[in-house]
Design an enzyme around this catalytic site. Structure first.
Site, short mmCIF file in Angstrom:
data_model
loop_
_atom_site.label_atom_id
_atom_site.label_comp_id
_atom_site.label_asym_id
_atom_site.label_seq_id
_atom_site.Cartn_x
_atom_site.Cartn_y
_atom_site.Cartn_z
N PRO A 18 49.10 11.64 95.35
CA PRO A 18 48.92 10.76 96.29
C PRO A 18 47.17 10.77 96.28
O PRO A 18 46.68 12.01 96.67
CB PRO A 18 49.46 10.98 97.70
CG PRO A 18 50.24 12.47 97.18
CD PRO A 18 50.29 12.40 95.72
N ASN A 19 46.51 9.85 96.62
CA ASN A 19 45.04 9.78 96.90
C ASN A 19 44.24 10.00 95.87
O ASN A 19 43.12 9.91 95.82
CB ASN A 19 44.68 10.51 98.06
CG ASN A 19 45.64 10.28 99.26
OD1 ASN A 19 45.52 9.09 99.67
ND2 ASN A 19 46.23 11.20 100.02
N ARG A 26 36.59 9.24 97.14
CA ARG A 26 37.16 10.20 98.09
C ARG A 26 36.44 11.40 98.34
O ARG A 26 36.40 12.22 97.59
CB ARG A 26 38.63 10.59 97.69
CG ARG A 26 39.40 11.39 98.56
CD ARG A 26 40.76 11.77 97.87
NE ARG A 26 41.30 12.72 98.69
CZ ARG A 26 42.46 13.29 98.44
NH1 ARG A 26 42.92 13.45 97.33
NH2 ARG A 26 43.00 14.30 99.24
N TYR A 31 35.68 16.51 95.94
CA TYR A 31 36.40 15.93 94.56
C TYR A 31 35.36 15.54 93.85
O TYR A 31 35.82 15.26 92.61
CB TYR A 31 37.60 15.16 95.04
CG TYR A 31 38.58 15.63 96.02
CD1 TYR A 31 39.30 16.88 95.52
CD2 TYR A 31 38.67 15.18 97.24
CE1 TYR A 31 40.44 17.34 96.48
CE2 TYR A 31 39.71 15.88 98.14
CZ TYR A 31 40.61 16.87 97.81
OH TYR A 31 41.39 17.33 98.44
N ASN A 80 49.06 17.43 89.27
CA ASN A 80 48.30 17.62 90.38
C ASN A 80 49.16 16.52 91.34
O ASN A 80 48.93 15.64 91.49
CB ASN A 80 46.89 17.07 90.28
CG ASN A 80 46.13 17.35 91.44
OD1 ASN A 80 46.50 17.70 92.52
ND2 ASN A 80 44.83 17.34 91.48
N ALA A 83 48.63 16.26 97.89
CA ALA A 83 49.27 16.75 99.18
C ALA A 83 50.82 17.10 99.06
O ALA A 83 51.19 17.92 99.90
CB ALA A 83 48.96 15.62 100.20
N HIS A 86 52.14 20.59 98.87
CA HIS A 86 52.44 21.49 100.00
C HIS A 86 53.44 20.97 100.91
O HIS A 86 53.83 21.63 101.92
CB HIS A 86 50.94 21.46 101.02
CG HIS A 86 49.89 21.46 99.98
ND1 HIS A 86 49.67 22.65 99.39
CD2 HIS A 86 48.65 20.56 99.94
CE1 HIS A 86 48.28 22.43 98.68
NE2 HIS A 86 47.97 21.11 99.16
N GLU A 104 50.61 23.73 87.21
CA GLU A 104 49.91 23.10 88.46
C GLU A 104 48.55 23.04 88.65
O GLU A 104 47.97 24.10 88.31
CB GLU A 104 50.53 23.82 89.59
CG GLU A 104 49.99 23.30 90.84
CD GLU A 104 50.52 24.31 92.29
OE1 GLU A 104 51.43 25.10 92.03
OE2 GLU A 104 49.89 24.33 93.30
N HIS A 106 44.74 21.92 90.56
CA HIS A 106 43.95 21.33 91.81
C HIS A 106 42.48 21.25 91.22
O HIS A 106 41.94 22.21 90.62
CB HIS A 106 44.12 22.22 92.92
CG HIS A 106 45.79 22.16 93.34
ND1 HIS A 106 46.39 21.31 93.96
CD2 HIS A 106 46.39 23.35 93.10
CE1 HIS A 106 47.48 21.43 94.22
NE2 HIS A 106 47.74 22.77 93.63
N ARG A 113 40.72 26.83 101.41
CA ARG A 113 40.89 25.59 102.38
C ARG A 113 41.79 25.95 103.42
O ARG A 113 42.22 27.16 103.42
CB ARG A 113 41.12 24.35 101.69
CG ARG A 113 39.73 24.05 100.52
CD ARG A 113 40.20 22.93 99.66
NE ARG A 113 40.22 21.59 100.74
CZ ARG A 113 40.71 20.38 100.52
NH1 ARG A 113 41.18 20.22 99.26
NH2 ARG A 113 40.41 19.38 101.08
C1 DQA Z 1 44.27 18.62 95.73
C2 DQA Z 1 44.40 19.61 96.94
C3 DQA Z 1 45.31 19.19 97.99
O1 DQA Z 1 45.48 20.10 99.00
C4 DQA Z 1 44.76 17.74 98.41
O2 DQA Z 1 46.14 17.33 99.46
C5 DQA Z 1 44.77 16.86 97.24
C6 DQA Z 1 43.90 17.41 96.12
C7 DQA Z 1 43.09 18.91 94.53
O3 DQA Z 1 43.24 18.78 93.41
O4 DQA Z 1 42.31 19.61 95.03
O5 DQA Z 1 44.75 15.79 97.63
O6 DQA Z 1 45.37 18.72 95.05
#
Ligand code: DQA
Length: 146
Positions: A18-19, A26, A31, A80, A83, A86, A104, A106, A113
């Site tokens: 997501p996102n 964003r 990012y 990836n 969110a 978590h 995994e 990120h 963070r």
């Molecule tokens: C993320 C880190 C996550 O905590 C966050 O919710 C994201 C992006 C990252 O790529 O740094 O959406 O996965």
């Protein structure tokens, strides 16, 4: 068969949660300002020996369905889960339930963070974790399969 054989290129899936469709717009201080679609072209040009597939969804169940779809035939998944990393027992169970190894990934260093980002439901069943190298985190994950 999920390993590369003599005649076929290794198949890797980049699976973004997501996102991450908003990359480029964003929170660029965290990012970056590049879209993932643009970066995917860079990766595909760099790793010509790899059949690199890409899927992004903001919907938890679609991410789980995709893991099921590729998880018994692909060489690897670069996940990836954003969110959902978590929060999602369901994605964690899917990673556990498939045969294809999952890395995994990120973009940001989640451990530098907020505390809620230190928890991962993916990590216990991931082959490895790469975090904090910006979009280069994806390169490093691909390299781990070569
Ligand atoms: C993320 C880190 C996550 O905590 C966050 O919710 C994201 C992006 C990252 O790529 O740094 O959406 O996965």
């Amino acid at each position: 068969m999920c390993k590369k054989d003599y005649f076929s290129r290794m198949k890797l899936l980049i699976l973004n949660g997501p996102n991450l469709n908003l990359l480029g717009k964003r929170e660029p201080s965290i990012y970056g300002s590049e879209t993932f679609e643009a970066y995917l072209k860079v990766l595909q040009a760099k790793y010509t020996d790899v059949e690199l597939h890409y899927f992004q969804s903001n919907i938890e169940g679609e991410l789980i369905d995709k893991l099921h779809e590729v998880g018994f035939s692909y060489t690897g998944v670069i996940l990836n889960a954003a969110a959902y990393t978590h929060t999602s027992v369901g994605i964690g169970d899917a990673v556990k339930g498939i045969e294809t190894p999952v890395i995994e990934v990120h973009i940001s260093n989640v451990h530098a963070r907020e505390a809620f980002r230190h928890q991962s439901f993916i990590a216990p069943n991931a082959k490895g974790i790469i975090a904090g190298f910006g979009l280069k985190s994806y390169d490093l994950a691909i390299e781990s399969f070569l």
